[in-house]
Design an enzyme around this catalytic site. Structure first.
Site, PDB file in Angstrom:
ATOM      1  CG  MET A 163      62.731 109.375 -34.314  1.00 54.74           C
ATOM      2  SD  MET A 163      62.292 109.301 -35.878  1.00 54.74           S
ATOM      3  CE  MET A 163      63.320 107.717 -36.361  1.00 54.74           C
ATOM      4  CG  HIS A 218      52.040 109.316 -36.243  1.00 48.38           C
ATOM      5  ND1 HIS A 218      51.991 109.750 -37.729  1.00 48.38           N
ATOM      6  CD2 HIS A 218      53.892 108.956 -36.288  1.00 48.38           C
ATOM      7  CE1 HIS A 218      52.764 109.732 -37.974  1.00 48.38           C
ATOM      8  NE2 HIS A 218      54.002 109.708 -37.617  1.00 48.38           N
ATOM      9  CD  GLU A 219      55.869 109.414 -33.829  1.00 48.56           C
ATOM     10  OE1 GLU A 219      56.945 108.370 -33.635  1.00 48.56           O
ATOM     11  OE2 GLU A 219      55.939 110.291 -33.774  1.00 48.56           O
ATOM     12  CD  GLU A 245      56.685 109.492 -41.125  1.00 49.42           C
ATOM     13  OE1 GLU A 245      56.033 109.759 -40.648  1.00 49.42           O
ATOM     14  OE2 GLU A 245      57.978 108.971 -41.248  1.00 49.42           O
TER      15      GLU A 245
END
Length: 982
Positions: A359, A393-394, A416
């Site tokens: 997250m 990605h994060e 996303e």
């Protein structure tokens, strides 16, 4: 948030008693086995629930007594907030208790204020609050004061509207537009173990049991921690303080500024205060309280980068790679977007229990700990790749999601898909040796193109009015959003060119920093970049082209007839007789960018704007034509029969004249077109004949992925033996190739993708009975059994070798594997995960029965691994009936572990039933559906309905293809010709 899925590199993530009541959201559901006993146990269950409610102090829902109308719904009955108030900043103080209270519960207490501006005159305040005990003051759940000279109206009444998750505050007079006010509330909540909201996680350090408190607030769980305006567009600044035990570390989005010792109600504790955050959305707020250590780096000026984890893991240096790769990835992303990282610190926290999703909480990213670990000596190559992609990605969310945020969850792909796509782009630049853009084109088409060819697929962007409830929002976190989004962005970048694409993104990110967006904002900036570039010519505006790809479900199949030069398109569906139930998602032809080559020479791009057109350059009677070069577009390609023959002939003569990505797409398109009855199954099989000469990963992966269906359908039939003979002939040269380049299996291939190919070849060669392979894996495994402290199997081959060896072995080999599984039950390497999947490979039914029994024993298995482990058992032809029986008989316990509406349970049903191809299995599924339907388990019912439809499709496919497939494998398994011609 990164959606972890099953792929060559992803594959990481995923009741106590049947007599307990399941609570999901605001509804209590009885377990299925209780249905006939409900009248007996309901009083006791209600009493238990009431006791828990009393202990926690949960406030009653006054929905039933709140003012109602029979016409339009009241504002508090709508799931979206009215546009009357706008938050400015929050002050939040939280005190999580990491030990049980007198009622046996872990709780947190806190208080918060939110300063907001009145935008439109109103006498109503709606603020999200769910599962919180709001402590009353002067008879109300909150206190309102005016700011800057504003006079606050008095509160008339307050109540909790649980259905829509609001604290409703009715005022005696109206708030004034342009004036600011402050709302104060004090509250108590529970630190649950459901991995959402503010929750707790348990772990062991040596002989000591410890608890960590952490948060996961995306998408709508911030309201479970403090009252807030919990919509992504309503950004604010957050001032946070956390109270905790002495010696513990408290973390939040911003850098800690002060830690003081204080006494509260006789408790000596510490309070950590943090800097104000940047302007951001509620779902990005994060808190962690832990007894962790950390490693850090100051390599980027003015940014402190830390990685927090259990001490034993940091001592082993398993987090070094994740920490060190963060620096070049972050630096490259800053340069790519020409926007400096806006925070002064970036924490990454490895949690022992976490949902399947890392997250992107701004400044405090949380992961399940296994996702971050890499040991150069012990970890397989895929771990290095996956850590790189996950961290990237994060980090990419800094710009896509955190800095610039979607206005509403119907456009989740703006967060996303961009984070996923840019993670591959930046990782490929930082680690070019991994061939990550090729890996992207291996992983994502496999994950999504089959799903998006179904009638129940969805568009990337849904109408805003269709995404209202938290449940609706949760359904947006699907492979459509992530995987299709990546491929559509890849197509967009290709036809714009990377230079123009990035130029448009830079101006888009700069204009909307600390704000929120819709796709129209993105199209506008990309169009400006196109208008400023004379090299890029489009047949329509960026918005007109792209809205057709994001606003309608599915994708086209483009058919090229080289005898006439005709190009046409139609919606591709795997079921040729299917009817799209929601035609509103399918209104227009796609505007399709077609890259192509003729006999090895790349040609100018062609745009297909209408249903059909003519391209004279594609008309030929001698040369082969190949479209969608290197999968630059999100569609499938079909050809006239003569061009299919020419392509197959070229593969047999000199396959390297066609790029490897395109070779993979030829195979994958052919098999899927055959499934859709567009071409014959034997024509699709012919695309595999050249594989005796293929050495690259992507074509082999495409073939194996599609041939898996043949294994599933024919493994118990007369087709299987000739299929084994044919595939043994195809794989033997590749097996010997790797034997040669690794010096008789003693060296490790230097090429990143070759490591995957080597693992695949061992798996297939052993499956089809190549004796050299069976001898190799049993020798390796036997050597390890003789000396358990020294494992001779290369890390990247462990899972495949374990599986093959256990398939060949018996109880002795399985018992050793089970012993190793338990000895290495930690997150330092994937030995644990690899062995867990491999134990399901045994062909001894009684061992599989033992294995599924162990799953329900919390002393032997983590309960949240049940679904994945059961899926492994089901993937074994011997284990399929074992897994199916386990799912049906233990459904209550399994569903209790995950929650009755979880995606994991729906996925489990589909995975366990994927081999079903008989009328008897249809009957069993229908019976199971009836039980689930009576229990009101809608998500599971939908999954069973999909399984029924798939089983019926399998029955038809086998009936239509068995004879011709058996004949083809029987003939080709003995023929020596390799040019693909019949």
């Amino acid at each position: 948030m990164l959606f972890l899925s099953e792929s060559p590199t992803h594959g990481l993530e995923r009741g106590i008693f049947a007599s307990q009541v399941l609570v999901k959201g605001n509804m209590a559901r009885p377990a299925i086995s209780m249905m006939l006993m409900l009248s007996i146990i309901l009083p006791q269950a209600c009493a238990a629930l009431a006791a828990m409610t009393t202990a926690l102090g949960v406030i009653e829902d006054k929905s039933a007594v709140s003012p109602q109308t029979e016409t339009a719904p009241q504002p508090w009955e709508r799931y979206r907030l009215p546009d009357t108030l706008s938050p400015v900043h929050y002050n939040i103080t939280l005190w999580p208790r990491l030990t049980k209270n007198e009622h046996g519960l872990y709780v947190f207490t806190g208080h918060s204020t939110v300063d907001f501006e009145c935008v439109k005159e109103t006498d109503l305040i709606l603020i999200h609050s769910s599962k919180l005990n709001l402590i009353k003051s002067s008879g109300h759940h909150a206190t309102l004061t005016g700011l800057g000279g504003a006079v606050a109206p008095t509160i008339k009444t307050t109540w909790l509207q649980e259905t829509t998750e609001y604290l409703v505050i009715q005022l005696n007079s109206k708030l004034e537009p342009g004036k600011s006010y402050q709302l104060y509330s004090s509250f108590q909540g529970e630190l649950t173990e459901d991995l959402n909201g503010f929750y707790r996680s348990h772990y062991s350090e040596g002989t000591e049991s410890k608890v960590v408190a952490a948060s996961h607030l995306q998408p709508t769980d911030a309201r479970e921690v403090f009252p807030c305006f919990d919509e992504p567009a309503l950004k604010a600044v957050f001032h946070v303080a956390i109270i905790h035990d002495h010696g513990a570390s408290a973390l939040s989005n911003s850098m800690e500024t002060d830690v003081v010792n204080i006494t509260i109600d006789g408790h000596d504790v510490s309070q950590t205060t943090f800097k104000p955050t940047k302007l951001m959305s509620t779902y990005l707020v994060a808190f962690v309280v832990c007894d962790y250590s950390h490693i850090k780096t100051h390599e980027i000026p003015d940014v402190l980068i830390r990685l927090w984890a259990k001490r034993e893991l940091l001592v082993g240096r398993y987090g070094d790679y994740a920490l060190n790769i963060t620096v070049p990835l972050l630096t490259r992303l800053e340069a790519m977007f020409d926007i400096t990282f806006p925070l002064d610190k970036y924490d990454q926290v490895a949690l022992p229990d976490y949902s399947a999703y890392p997250m992107e909480n701004w400044g405090l990213v949380t992961y399940r700990e296994v996702v971050l670990w890499y040991d150069p000596k012990l970890s397989p190559h895929k771990d290095r790749e996956w850590v790189t992609i996950t961290v990237a990605h994060e980090l990419a969310h800094t710009w896509f999601g955190n800095l610039v945020t979607l206005k509403w969850w119907n456009d989740l792909w703006l967060n996303e898909a961009f984070a996923s796509y840019m993670s591959y782009v930046v990782s490929n630049q930082v680690k070019p040796d991994m061939n990550l853009m090729d890996m992207m084109l291996l992983i994502y088409p496999k994950e999504i193109m089959g799903q998006d060819a179904q009638t129940d697929s969805l568009p990337l962007s849904c109408p805003e009015e269709e995404v209202k409830t938290p449940e609706d929002i949760g359904l947006m976190f699907t492979q459509i959003t992530y995987s299709k989004g990546v491929l559509v962005l890849h197509m967009l970048s290709n036809f714009l060119t990377e230079t123009v694409f990035l130029q448009g993104l830079r101006t888009y990110l700069k204009q909307f920093s600390f704000s929120s967006v819709t796709p129209a904002n993105l199209w506008h900036h990309l169009q400006n970049a196109v208008d400023g570039s004379p090299e890029v010519k489009l047949p329509a505006s960026v918005g007109d082209i792209m809205n057709r790809w994001i606003l309608q479900m599915g994708y086209p199949v483009v058919t090229i007839d080289t005898t006439t030069g005709t190009i046409s398109q139609r919606h591709f569906l795997l079921d040729p007789n299917a009817v799209v139930q929601r035609p509103s998602f399918y209104k227009y032809e796609w505007i399709v960018p077609i890259t192509w080559m003729k006999s090895g020479i790349e040609q100018n791009k062609v745009w297909l704007i209408h249903k059909s057109d003519v391209c004279e350059a594609m008309k030929t009677d001698r040369e082969w034509v190949l479209a969608n070069l290197n999968m630059s577009g999100y569609f499938r390609v079909n050809y006239d029969l003569e061009n299919w023959h020419r392509l197959i002939t070229q593969l047999g003569a000199n396959h390297e004249e066609i790029p490897a990505v395109s070779r993979a797409r030829i195979i994958d398109d052919a098999f899927n077109l055959a499934r859709a009855k567009v071409i014959s199954t034997t024509l699709a099989l012919r695309t595999t004949k050249y594989l005796r000469r293929e050495r690259e990963l992507l074509p082999w992966e495409a073939a194996l992925d599609n041939l898996e269906y043949f294994f599933h359908m024919f493994q118990r039939s007369a087709v299987y033996s000739p299929m084994q003979v044919y595939l043994k002939k195809q794989v033997q040269p590749l097996f010997r190739h790797f034997k040669n380049i690794t010096s008789n299996w003693t060296d490790i291939p230097s090429k990143h993708t070759d490591k995957y190919t080597q693992a695949n070849v061992i798996s297939l060669a052993c499956e089809v009975g190549l004796e050299e392979c069976r001898q190799l894996v049993t020798a390796w495994y036997g050597e390890w059994m003789s000396n358990p402290d020294i494992n001779p199997i290369p890390p990247h081959l462990k899972q495949k070798v374990y599986c093959a060896a256990l398939s060949e072995g018996g109880r002795r080999e399985w018992d050793f594997g089970w012993q190793e599984f338990n000895l290495r039950a930690d997150a330092t390497e994937h030995a644990h995960s690899d062995m867990r999947s491999s134990l399901a490979c045994t062909r001894v039914p009684r061992l599989l029965h033992r294995y599924v029994r162990y799953m329900m024993d919390p002393n032997k298995n983590q309960m949240l691994d049940i679904a994945e482990t059961t899926s492994y058992v089901a993937s074994n032809v011997v284990g399929e009936p074992v897994a199916w029986n386990f799912v049906v008989t233990k459904w209550d316990d399994i569903s209790y572990s995950y929650g009755p509406e979880s995606n994991e349970l729906a996925d489990l049903i589909l995975k366990v039933t994927k081999r079903f191809s008989s009328k008897e299995k249809v009957d069993e599924l229908q019976s199971f559906r009836k039980v689930l339907s009576q229990a009101g388990l809608d998500s599971a019912v939908r999954a069973v309905e999909k399984a029924i439809q798939r089983t019926e499709d399998n029955i038809r496919w086998v009936a239509e293809n068995l004879e011709q497939v058996q004949e083809w494998f029987s003939r080709e398994g003995t023929l020596r010709g390799e040019n693909g011609l019949e």
